[in-house]
Design a protein around this motif. Structure first.
Motif, mmCIF file in Angstrom:
data_model
loop_
_atom_site.group_PDB
_atom_site.id
_atom_site.type_symbol
_atom_site.label_atom_id
_atom_site.label_comp_id
_atom_site.label_asym_id
_atom_site.label_seq_id
_atom_site.Cartn_x
_atom_site.Cartn_y
_atom_site.Cartn_z
ATOM 1 N N LEU A 161 0.735 -1.287 -0.024
ATOM 2 C CA LEU A 161 0.045 0.107 -0.124
ATOM 3 C C LEU A 161 0.816 1.435 -0.055
ATOM 4 O O LEU A 161 1.872 1.206 0.536
ATOM 5 C CB LEU A 161 -1.002 0.003 1.139
ATOM 6 N N ARG A 162 0.190 2.293 -0.634
ATOM 7 C CA ARG A 162 0.862 3.803 -0.589
ATOM 8 C C ARG A 162 0.460 4.212 0.926
ATOM 9 O O ARG A 162 -0.696 4.618 0.983
ATOM 10 C CB ARG A 162 0.441 4.442 -1.588
ATOM 11 N N VAL A 163 1.349 4.457 1.701
ATOM 12 C CA VAL A 163 0.875 4.784 3.057
ATOM 13 C C VAL A 163 0.410 6.154 2.878
ATOM 14 O O VAL A 163 -0.836 6.382 3.625
ATOM 15 C CB VAL A 163 2.274 4.921 3.971
ATOM 16 N N GLU A 164 0.820 7.257 2.250
ATOM 17 C CA GLU A 164 0.400 8.444 1.883
ATOM 18 C C GLU A 164 -0.883 8.512 1.331
ATOM 19 O O GLU A 164 -2.010 9.480 1.577
ATOM 20 C CB GLU A 164 1.320 9.337 1.233
ATOM 21 N N GLY A 165 -1.289 7.538 0.579
ATOM 22 C CA GLY A 165 -2.390 7.648 -0.168
ATOM 23 C C GLY A 165 -3.650 6.975 1.062
ATOM 24 O O GLY A 165 -4.743 7.380 0.956
ATOM 25 N N LEU A 166 -3.269 6.066 1.677
ATOM 26 C CA LEU A 166 -4.265 5.629 2.927
ATOM 27 C C LEU A 166 -4.393 6.560 3.937
ATOM 28 O O LEU A 166 -5.503 7.021 4.116
ATOM 29 C CB LEU A 166 -3.416 4.385 3.532
ATOM 30 N N SER A 167 -3.249 7.522 4.288
ATOM 31 C CA SER A 167 -3.706 8.211 5.233
ATOM 32 C C SER A 167 -4.631 9.647 4.362
ATOM 33 O O SER A 167 -5.320 10.028 5.117
ATOM 34 C CB SER A 167 -2.506 9.044 5.931
#
Length: 76
Positions: A59-65
């Motif tokens: 997952l893209r952490v920045e996308g998730l947040s």
């Protein structure tokens, strides 16, 4: 695990906020245009590796947040 990943980018996000955001996304998904669904998937998924034993999804952490923040703005 999803919550811990989101905390890397947004340390103040709570586990409940992540869970609530993902639960709000589920009923909305079928209402979104395919282009918007694709945009969300691209924002959330960095890489998918398929093996005979299963799949690894990074997952893209920045996308998730970002998703948690966006869906949190529409909290009931």
């Amino acid at each position: 695990g999803t919550w811990q990943a989101a905390r890397v980018e947004a340390p103040d996000v709570t586990e409940g906020e992540v869970r609530d955001a993902l639960e709000r996304l589920d009923p909305l998904w079928s209402e979104l245009f395919p282009a918007e669904q694709a945009r969300i998937v691209r924002a959330l998924v960095e890489r998918v590796v398929v093996r005979p034993s299963g799949a690894d999804i990074r997952l893209r952490v920045e996308g998730l947040s970002g998703l948690v923040r966006d869906l949190g703005a529409f909290a009931p």
